[in-house]
Motif scaffolding. Sequence first.
Motif, PDB file in Angstrom:
ATOM      1  N   GLN A 170       0.855  -1.185   0.000  1.00 28.92           N
ATOM      2  CA  GLN A 170       0.000   0.000   0.000  1.00 28.92           C
ATOM      3  C   GLN A 170       0.889   1.233   0.000  1.00 28.92           C
ATOM      4  N   PRO A 171       0.937   1.964  -1.108  1.00 28.10           N
ATOM      5  CA  PRO A 171       1.814   3.143  -1.186  1.00 28.10           C
ATOM      6  C   PRO A 171       1.349   4.242  -0.231  1.00 28.10           C
ATOM      7  N   ASP A 172       2.314   5.003   0.257  1.00 26.61           N
ATOM      8  CA  ASP A 172       2.026   6.206   1.034  1.00 26.61           C
ATOM      9  C   ASP A 172       3.216   7.141   0.913  1.00 26.61           C
ATOM     10  N   ALA A 173       3.156   8.251   1.660  1.00 25.81           N
ATOM     11  CA  ALA A 173       4.203   9.262   1.541  1.00 25.81           C
ATOM     12  C   ALA A 173       5.530   8.824   2.138  1.00 25.81           C
ATOM     13  N   HIS A 174       5.541   7.761   2.946  1.00 25.97           N
ATOM     14  CA  HIS A 174       6.766   7.313   3.611  1.00 25.97           C
ATOM     15  C   HIS A 174       7.353   6.042   2.977  1.00 25.97           C
ATOM     16  N   GLY A 175       6.945   5.734   1.778  1.00 21.90           N
ATOM     17  CA  GLY A 175       7.474   4.569   1.089  1.00 21.90           C
ATOM     18  C   GLY A 175       6.511   3.419   0.994  1.00 21.90           C
ATOM     19  N   GLY A 176       5.436   3.450   1.765  1.00 19.40           N
ATOM     20  CA  GLY A 176       4.433   2.399   1.691  1.00 19.40           C
ATOM     21  C   GLY A 176       4.651   1.337   2.758  1.00 19.40           C
ATOM     22  N   THR A 177       3.620   0.554   2.980  1.00 23.56           N
ATOM     23  CA  THR A 177       3.668  -0.526   3.973  1.00 23.56           C
ATOM     24  C   THR A 177       3.525  -1.872   3.276  1.00 23.56           C
ATOM     25  N   ILE A 178       4.108  -2.876   3.907  1.00 30.04           N
ATOM     26  CA  ILE A 178       4.126  -4.227   3.372  1.00 30.04           C
ATOM     27  C   ILE A 178       3.483  -5.159   4.388  1.00 30.04           C
ATOM     28  N   THR A 179       2.523  -5.970   3.937  1.00 25.40           N
ATOM     29  CA  THR A 179       1.843  -6.940   4.795  1.00 25.40           C
ATOM     30  C   THR A 179       1.962  -8.317   4.164  1.00 25.40           C
ATOM     31  N   ALA A 180       2.420  -9.292   4.945  1.00 16.75           N
ATOM     32  CA  ALA A 180       2.602 -10.649   4.428  1.00 16.75           C
ATOM     33  C   ALA A 180       1.250 -11.286   4.128  1.00 16.75           C
ATOM     34  N   LEU A 181       1.180 -12.022   3.018  1.00 17.41           N
ATOM     35  CA  LEU A 181      -0.045 -12.702   2.613  1.00 17.41           C
ATOM     36  C   LEU A 181       0.042 -14.216   2.737  1.00 17.41           C
ATOM     37  N   ASP A 182       1.231 -14.766   3.007  1.00 23.69           N
ATOM     38  CA  ASP A 182       1.372 -16.211   3.173  1.00 23.69           C
ATOM     39  C   ASP A 182       2.488 -16.483   4.177  1.00 23.69           C
ATOM     40  N   ASP A 183       2.652 -17.753   4.526  1.00 25.81           N
ATOM     41  CA  ASP A 183       3.626 -18.144   5.553  1.00 25.81           C
ATOM     42  C   ASP A 183       5.059 -17.877   5.107  1.00 25.81           C
ATOM     43  N   ILE A 184       5.349 -18.095   3.838  1.00 25.42           N
ATOM     44  CA  ILE A 184       6.724 -17.872   3.361  1.00 25.42           C
ATOM     45  C   ILE A 184       7.083 -16.397   3.465  1.00 25.42           C
ATOM     46  N   ALA A 185       6.146 -15.530   3.083  1.00 31.26           N
ATOM     47  CA  ALA A 185       6.401 -14.097   3.177  1.00 31.26           C
ATOM     48  C   ALA A 185       6.556 -13.664   4.632  1.00 31.26           C
ATOM     49  N   ALA A 186       5.727 -14.211   5.530  1.00 33.18           N
ATOM     50  CA  ALA A 186       5.833 -13.867   6.947  1.00 33.18           C
ATOM     51  C   ALA A 186       7.151 -14.343   7.537  1.00 33.18           C
ATOM     52  N   ASP A 187       7.632 -15.498   7.089  1.00 30.65           N
ATOM     53  CA  ASP A 187       8.888 -16.035   7.609  1.00 30.65           C
ATOM     54  C   ASP A 187      10.077 -15.185   7.183  1.00 30.65           C
ATOM     55  N   LEU A 188      10.032 -14.637   5.966  1.00 31.03           N
ATOM     56  CA  LEU A 188      11.153 -13.837   5.475  1.00 31.03           C
ATOM     57  C   LEU A 188      11.296 -12.522   6.223  1.00 31.03           C
ATOM     58  N   ILE A 189      10.191 -11.932   6.660  1.00 31.07           N
ATOM     59  CA  ILE A 189      10.279 -10.659   7.373  1.00 31.07           C
ATOM     60  C   ILE A 189      10.267 -10.840   8.877  1.00 31.07           C
ATOM     61  N   ASP A 190      10.281 -12.104   9.342  1.00 34.07           N
ATOM     62  CA  ASP A 190      10.333 -12.370  10.779  1.00 34.07           C
ATOM     63  C   ASP A 190      11.696 -11.948  11.320  1.00 34.07           C
ATOM     64  N   PRO A 191      11.756 -11.239  12.466  1.00 33.59           N
ATOM     65  CA  PRO A 191      13.059 -10.805  12.989  1.00 33.59           C
ATOM     66  C   PRO A 191      13.967 -11.955  13.382  1.00 33.59           C
ATOM     67  N   ASP A 192      13.408 -13.148  13.628  1.00 33.73           N
ATOM     68  CA  ASP A 192      14.216 -14.310  13.991  1.00 33.73           C
ATOM     69  C   ASP A 192      14.535 -15.193  12.796  1.00 33.73           C
ATOM     70  N   CYS A 193      14.357 -14.671  11.600  1.00 30.23           N
ATOM     71  CA  CYS A 193      14.579 -15.507  10.413  1.00 30.23           C
ATOM     72  C   CYS A 193      16.037 -15.908  10.293  1.00 30.23           C
ATOM     73  N   GLY A 194      16.962 -15.096  10.804  1.00 26.56           N
ATOM     74  CA  GLY A 194      18.376 -15.391  10.687  1.00 26.56           C
ATOM     75  C   GLY A 194      18.930 -16.223  11.811  1.00 26.56           C
ATOM     76  N   ARG A 195      18.062 -16.763  12.688  1.00 21.76           N
ATOM     77  CA  ARG A 195      18.563 -17.567  13.807  1.00 21.76           C
ATOM     78  C   ARG A 195      19.158 -18.870  13.283  1.00 21.76           C
ATOM     79  N   PRO A 196      20.184 -19.402  13.962  1.00 25.19           N
ATOM     80  CA  PRO A 196      20.791 -20.658  13.496  1.00 25.19           C
ATOM     81  C   PRO A 196      19.826 -21.808  13.629  1.00 25.19           C
ATOM     82  N   LEU A 197      19.922 -22.741  12.706  1.00 22.63           N
ATOM     83  CA  LEU A 197      19.064 -23.907  12.721  1.00 22.63           C
ATOM     84  C   LEU A 197      19.477 -24.847  13.841  1.00 22.63           C
ATOM     85  N   ARG A 198      18.517 -25.561  14.446  1.00 20.15           N
ATOM     86  CA  ARG A 198      18.806 -26.503  15.512  1.00 20.15           C
ATOM     87  C   ARG A 198      19.324 -27.809  14.929  1.00 20.15           C
TER      88      ARG A 198
END
Length: 292
Positions: A170-198
């Motif tokens: 959704q465009p706006d004056a500050h660059g727009g906002t991004i909302t995840a529509l599926d699990d893969i998209a939500a996982d990529l923007i998750d702050p813990d996405c870079g955690r090491p695998l167990r």
Amino acid sequence: MRELRVVGLEPDAKHVVLADPTTGDKFRIPVDDTLRAAARGDLARLGQIEIETTSQLRPREIQARIRGGASVEQVAEDAGIPVAKVERFAYPVLLERSRAAEMAKNGHPVRPDGPTVETLMEIVSQAFRARGHSLDDAVWDAWRDDEGYWVAQLRWNAGRSTNRAHWRYQPDAHGGTITALDDIAADLIDPDCGRPLRYLTPVYSARDVDDSTELDGTDRSAPIQLEPPVVEEPAAEPAPVVEDTPVGATLSDDHDDDASRATQSPTKDKRGKPALPSWDDVLLGVRSNGRA
């Protein structure tokens, strides 16, 4: 190709009269949009008219389908016309989609605590580096959904699988906002996405133990045998020196001496407890009861 020349119009002005200068034969063609566009040299209008007359989709419908995410090949196949004719109308829409994808990459993903400071492109780049993927091989795209919102897509290959992540932009004056529509998209923007695998600890079965025993000859399933500790015995005291029997002594004298010592050695001490044999009795083999 025979060349004709314009003779004039019919009285109703709906047809143009043409004549063959060689034979004098006359022809007529209707005065319509195709003729008007040809007279003006408007090639774009001529192509649009050709699609309208030969295709089941009108140019506006073709652009609407392209804007909705369809490819040029898909529209050409559905309309039954060559790809080159669809590209004439798809080109401006494809540019619009490309600009929307670039704008979406500069948008800010929305998390539970609000929009992020980093852009979608920055966050996805960090996630790809943490997962060992290459963002250079990924493809960005965008289109409008049925509700009129822009949908940004990121497509990449991992092994033999193709992954797709979708966000609403959704465009706006500050660059727009991004909302995840599926699990893969939500996982990529998750702050813990870079955690090491167990890492999982392997569990060995009885078969694995048997196999390992056959390989090195050691039965790992048998209990471990511990050897008893070695206890050092104290050093024996030096034995007393026994003088040799004189030459003149006889066996009877030795026997008498032994008997005399046995008689003099009581079997019990003063407290009524058995008396311990002396050190000489132990060495000479004389028991406490006086018998050898």
